[in-house]
Design a protein around this motif. Structure first.
Motif, PDB file in Angstrom:
ATOM      1  N   ARG A 268      -3.770   6.146   4.463  1.00  0.00           N
ATOM      2  CA  ARG A 268      -2.845   5.102   3.303  1.00  0.00           C
ATOM      3  C   ARG A 268      -4.314   4.891   1.792  1.00  0.00           C
ATOM      4  NH1 ARG A 268      -5.823   1.388   6.783  1.00  0.00           N
ATOM      5  NH2 ARG A 268      -4.043   0.695   7.432  1.00  0.00           N
TER       6      ARG A 268
ATOM      7  N   GLN B 146       5.423   5.813   2.556  1.00  0.00           N
ATOM      8  CA  GLN B 146       5.924   3.974   2.356  1.00  0.00           C
ATOM      9  C   GLN B 146       5.266   3.942   0.706  1.00  0.00           C
ATOM     10  OE1 GLN B 146       3.997   1.068   4.588  1.00  0.00           O
ATOM     11  NE2 GLN B 146       3.036  -0.343   3.267  1.00  0.00           N
TER      12      GLN B 146
ATOM     13  N   VAL C 248      -7.918   8.922   0.270  1.00  0.00           N
ATOM     14  CA  VAL C 248      -7.556   7.867   1.340  1.00  0.00           C
ATOM     15  C   VAL C 248      -7.844   8.290   2.021  1.00  0.00           C
ATOM     16  CG1 VAL C 248      -5.277   9.402   0.226  1.00  0.00           C
ATOM     17  CG2 VAL C 248      -6.240  10.180   2.800  1.00  0.00           C
TER      18      VAL C 248
ATOM     19  N   GLU D 288      -0.794   8.313   9.735  1.00  0.00           N
ATOM     20  CA  GLU D 288      -0.221   8.244   8.141  1.00  0.00           C
ATOM     21  C   GLU D 288      -1.610   7.874   7.270  1.00  0.00           C
ATOM     22  OE1 GLU D 288       3.732   5.777   7.249  1.00  0.00           O
ATOM     23  OE2 GLU D 288       2.634   5.002   8.936  1.00  0.00           O
TER      24      GLU D 288
ATOM     25  N   GLU E 295       0.895  -1.319   0.174  1.00  0.00           N
ATOM     26  CA  GLU E 295       0.186  -0.068  -0.391  1.00  0.00           C
ATOM     27  C   GLU E 295       0.729   1.223  -0.169  1.00  0.00           C
ATOM     28  OE1 GLU E 295      -2.183   0.088   3.262  1.00  0.00           O
ATOM     29  OE2 GLU E 295      -0.997  -0.026   5.030  1.00  0.00           O
TER      30      GLU E 295
ATOM     31  N   ARG F 137       1.035   4.829   1.274  1.00  0.00           N
ATOM     32  CA  ARG F 137       0.663   6.007   2.511  1.00  0.00           C
ATOM     33  C   ARG F 137       1.582   7.113   2.377  1.00  0.00           C
ATOM     34  NH1 ARG F 137       0.991   2.053   8.007  1.00  0.00           N
ATOM     35  NH2 ARG F 137       0.149  -0.132   7.413  1.00  0.00           N
TER      36      ARG F 137
ATOM     37  N   ILE G 195      -4.963   6.787   9.182  1.00  0.00           N
ATOM     38  CA  ILE G 195      -4.196   5.333  10.395  1.00  0.00           C
ATOM     39  C   ILE G 195      -4.761   5.516  11.741  1.00  0.00           C
ATOM     40  CG2 ILE G 195      -2.940   3.177   9.553  1.00  0.00           C
ATOM     41  CD1 ILE G 195      -1.941   3.963   7.219  1.00  0.00           C
TER      42      ILE G 195
END
Length: 658
Positions: free
Chosen positions: A321, A351, A332, A319, A306, A308, A335
Motif C-alpha cells: 500500500r 487498487q 510503500v 501487495e 488507498e 495498492r 501487506i
C-alpha cells in the motif's frame, strides 16, 4: 549522446500588487522536472534550469534563453515550460498583421512592477528562433491564459490571467532587432507549442490529487505517462484535452503548428523512454519505495481509498500500500508479506482510488425543501443506509471544490441535473418526495458511474502506447476495413470530427472503420467501449479478443461504422453528438460486462455476478458498479492501460459555440 536543455518557469508569487498570486505553478514545473528526470531515453542527458517566483524576472527569463537554452546544438533538444499568468497588451501600430490589435504576453515575476513590461509573444518568438537556429528540436509548454477574455469563473478554480498590460514603451522592448524584424516577419525556425487554451480562453488551476495544480500541466503529464515515449504532440493534445474537459469547460488546449510535420513527431524529438521494467519495488534507506510518484499520475492526500500495487503474476497476490506520494517516487509498506531486501520486484497497479463525483444541490433562488430531500437521499443511498459511494455533496461555500454535477430545484417537487457548464443532462425529475428523491440519486449515480468509466486510467502502466485506436474514413462502395490507410486526424482541440455530407437526397452520415493497432511485441487483450453522451456504455464494437504482436484488429469484424445522430434526431445544420471510444488493454483476458451501462432512463435488467476473470481488471470493473463488493485476491495481478478517443458527429452549417 545528446542533451535535453530544459527551462522550467513556475511563478506563484508576483511583485506587483496589481498581479494576484497563484498557487499551483511551482508544483507544475517541479513535477515536470521530476518526470523528465525519470523518463529520459538512454543516451540523453538532462540539463535543467528551474526559475521559481522571484527568480523568474523578465530579465532572468530572457537571459536563461540565451545562456542556458542557447547551449543546445544540432543533436540536442530544448524544452521551455511556463506556468504562471498570461495576459494581453496593445499591439504597436506597425504590427499590422495582428488583426485583433492585441498581443499575448507572459507575465514574469516582476512584470508591471514599475515600468517592467510583460514578455510579449513577439519577443518570445525572437528568443525561440535564436534557440531553434542551433538546436535540433524545440518544444514549448504554456500553462497560462492567452488573454483576459471574459469567461465565467468556476467554484474551486482560479484563472491564470490578469488585466491587459498598458502598451510598453519602445525602449522597454527586448532588443532593436524586434522593431526591425516585426513588420511582416515570419518565423525562420520551426518549434512546436502545446498551449493550455485558445487565445480567448482562460487556463485554470484547481485541486487535483490533493494538490493545487494547473489543469493542463496535470493533464499533459498524465498523458505523457499513459501514452509512452512514442506519443506524438498530436497524440498528447488529444489525451490532454480529454482530461481537461473532464474538469473544466471553455478551456481547449491547442497545438501549434497543427499541420502534419513537427506536430506528428514524438515529444521532445523522441528523447523520452518508459521505465526499464514498468514500476519497480525496491528497498532504500527510508524503507520500501516504488519509482512512480505524483509526476506520473499517482494521487496523494485527499482521497478516501488507498493505492495498492501488486507483484506481477504472483499467486496469491502480494501487495503493497502507498503511504506517501512524492513527486518522483512513492513510499510503500508490504501487506502481509516481507519482500527480500536484495531483490527488485516488477509491480502493477492493483487498487486505484476511483473518483467520487462532487454534487452541488440547490442554491440561492431554488426550492429549499426539494433540495433538502435530495441531500437526505444522498446521505443514505449506499449499502446499509450509508452515504452514496459514488457521490459527495459539496458545500456552496467550499471555494476549493468545483462541483462536477449540480442539482437545481426550480420549484417545489422538481429537480434538474446539469453539469458544471450549466448544460442540462436530464429532463425535469418530478414528484421529489422520498421516492422521487431516491430516483434522483439513482440518476446521479448512473452519471457518476459513467464518468468513472470515462476517466478510468492506469497512471503507472508499463503498456503505455502499446495499442492505438484508429478511425479510418470509408470510401464509396468500400465495405471492408483497409489494412494501412492513415487514420482521420483529430482537430486542433483533440476531437475526431465526423461530418454529414449534403447530397441530392439530403444529409448523409459519414461512414468509417475503427481499427486497433497493437504496436508492441506481445499479444494483448483488448475491449473497445463506446461511451455515448446519453450515458450509455457498451462493448458492441469490439467485445474482447487478443490482438497479435504488431497486429491489427477491427471493430464490428471489419465492417463499416455509420457515424449518425441518434434515432429520431433530425440532421439539421448545427446538430451534433459526442461519443468517447474507450479502449481497455490488459496482459490477460477479462470481460466487458462490468463496464456496461444502459442509456440513462433505460431499464437496467439484472446485474450479473462476479466474472471468472483473472487479474485487476475484474476488480476495478466490478468496483465501478459495485463499490460495496470486496474484490478477491485469489488470482494474479496483471498490467493494464486505457486509451480514450473523443468523437463528435456533426451536421455542418452552423457556427460551433465558443
Amino acid at each position: 549522446m545528446s542533451t535535453l536543455y530544459a527551462l522550467l518557469v513556475g511563478i506563484n508569487s508576483y511583485r506587483a500588487s496589481t498581479v494576484p498570486d497563484l498557487r499551483g505553478c511551482r508544483t507544475d514545473v517541479m513535477e515536470a522536472r521530476a518526470f523528465l528526470e525519470t523518463r529520459l531515453a538512454p543516451g540523453v542527458s538532462l540539463e535543467p534550469l528551474s526559475l521559481y517566483d522571484g527568480q523568474a524576472t523578465r530579465a532572468a527569463v530572457i537571459e536563461a534563453f540565451r545562456s542556458h537554452l542557447g547551449l543546445a546544438g544540432p543533436a540536442d533538444s530544448v524544452l521551455f515550460w511556463f506556468s504562471g499568468h498570461g495576459s494581453e497588451a496593445p499591439a504597436p501600430a506597425w504590427w499590422f498583421e495582428e488583426s485583433t490589435l492585441m498581443l499575448q504576453t507572459l507575465v514574469c515575476a516582476d512584470s508591471r512592477d514599475g515600468e517592467v513590461p510583460d514578455l510579449l509573444d513577439k519577443e518570445l518568438s525572437i528568443l525561440l528562433d535564436e534557440v531553434a537556429g542551433r538546436a535540433g528540436h524545440v518544444a514549448v509548454v504554456l500553462d497560462c491564459c492567452h488573454s483576459a477574455g471574459g469567461t465565467r469563473e468556476l467554484p474551486g478554480t482560479h484563472a491564470r490571467t490578469v488585466v491587459p498590460m498598458a502598451a510598453a514603451p519602445d525602449r522597454a522592448l527586448l532588443l532593436p532587432e524586434l522593431a526591425v524584424a516585426a513588420p511582416g516577419r515570419t518565423p525562420d525556425q520551426e518549434h512546436v507549442t502545446l498551449a493550455a487554451c485558445r487565445s480567448d480562453e482562460l487556463a485554470r488551476e484547481m485541486h487535483l490529487g490533493g494538490r493545487r495544480r494547473g489543469v493542463f500541466s496535470w493533464a499533459l503529464l498524465n498523458a505523457l505517462g499513459r501514452l509512452g515515449p512514442a506519443a506524438t504532440y498530436r497524440d498528447l493534445l488529444v489525451a490532454a484535452q480529454t482530461e481537461v474537459e473532464q474538469n473544466v469547460y471553455r478551456q481547449v488546449p491547442q497545438l501549434l503548428p497543427a499541420h502534419r510535420g513537427i506536430a506528428d513527431r514524438p515529444f521532445l524529438g523522441g528523447g523520452l523512454a518508459p521505465p526499464a521494467s514498468g514500476v519497480l519495488l525496491r528497498y532504500v534507506r527510508q524503507g520500501w519505495e516504488v519509482d512512480a510518484g505524483s509526476c506520473h499520475g499517482l494521487v496523494g492526500a485527499g482521497t478516501t481509498d488507498e493505492i495498492r500495487l501488486a507483484v506481477v503474476g504472483d499467486v496469491p497476490v502480494r501487495e503493497v500500500r502507498v503511504v506517501q506520494v512524492l513527486p518522483e517516487r512513492s513510499l510503500v509498506e508490504p501487506i502481509g508479506w516481507q519482500p527480500d531486501r536484495d531483490r527488485q520486484y516488477r509491480m502493477v497497479l492493483s487498487q486505484v482510488p476511483l473518483p467520487v463525483t462532487t454534487v452541488l444541490v440547490g442554491g440561492p433562488g431554488q426550492d429549499g425543501p426539494t433540495a433538502a430531500r435530495v441531500l437526505e437521499a444522498l446521505r443514505c443511498a449506499g449499502p446499509g443506509g450509508s452515504p452514496s459511494p459514488h457521490l459527495r455533496p459539496v458545500d456552496p461555500s467550499d471555494a476549493d471544490t468545483a462541483p462536477e454535477l449540480m442539482v437545481r430545484a426550480p420549484r417545489r417537487g422538481v429537480a434538474v441535473v446539469v453539469d458544471r457548464s450549466g448544460a442540462t443532462l436530464t429532463g425535469e425529475l418530478t414528484d421529489i418526495g422520498p421516492d422521487g428523491a431516491r430516483q434522483t440519486v439513482h440518476v446521479l449515480e448512473h452519471i457518476a458511474r459513467w464518468r468513472q468509466i470515462r476517466e478510468l486510467n492506469n497512471p503507472v502502466t508499463g503498456l503505455a502506447g502499446a495499442v492505438t485506436v484508429e478511425v479510418v474514413a470509408a470510401r464509396p462502395g468500400e465495405h471492408i476495413v483497409p489494412f494501412d490507410r492513415p487514420p482521420i486526424a483529430a482537430d486542433a482541440d483533440g476531437v475526431v470530427r465526423l461530418r454529414y455530407q449534403r447530397g441530392p437526397g439530403g444529409w448523409t452520415p459519414q461512414t468509417v472503420f475503427v481499427r486497433l493497432h497493437n504496436r508492441s511485441d506481445r499479444k494483448l487483450f483488448c475491449v473497445l467501449l463506446d461511451l455515448t453522451d446519453r450515458f450509455r456504455v457498451h462493448a458492441e464494437l469490439f467485445p474482447g479478443n487478443f490482438v497479435a504482436p504488431h497486429g491489427r484488429a477491427a471493430a464490428l469484424r471489419g465492417r463499416r461504422v455509420v457515424a449518425a445522430l441518434p434515432p429520431g434526431e433530425a440532421p439539421e445544420p448545427g446538430a451534433r453528438v459526442r461519443d468517447w471510444l474507450k479502449l481497455v488493454v490488459a496482459e490477460e483476458q477479462f470481460g466487458p460486462t462490468p463496464f456496461e451501462l444502459p442509456a440513462l432512463g433505460a431499464p437496467r435488467g439484472v446485474d450479473r455476478g462476479p466474472l471468472a476473470v483473472r487479474g485487476f481488471l475484474d476488480r476495478i470493473g466490478r468496483a465501478v458498479q459495485h463499490r460495496d463488493l470486496v474484490a478477491s485476491a485469489e488470482d494474479g495481478a496483471y498490467d493494464w492501460t486505457t486509451v480514450t478517443v473523443p468523437l463528435e458527429v456533426e451536421v455542418p452549417g452552423a457556427e460551433r459555440p465558443a
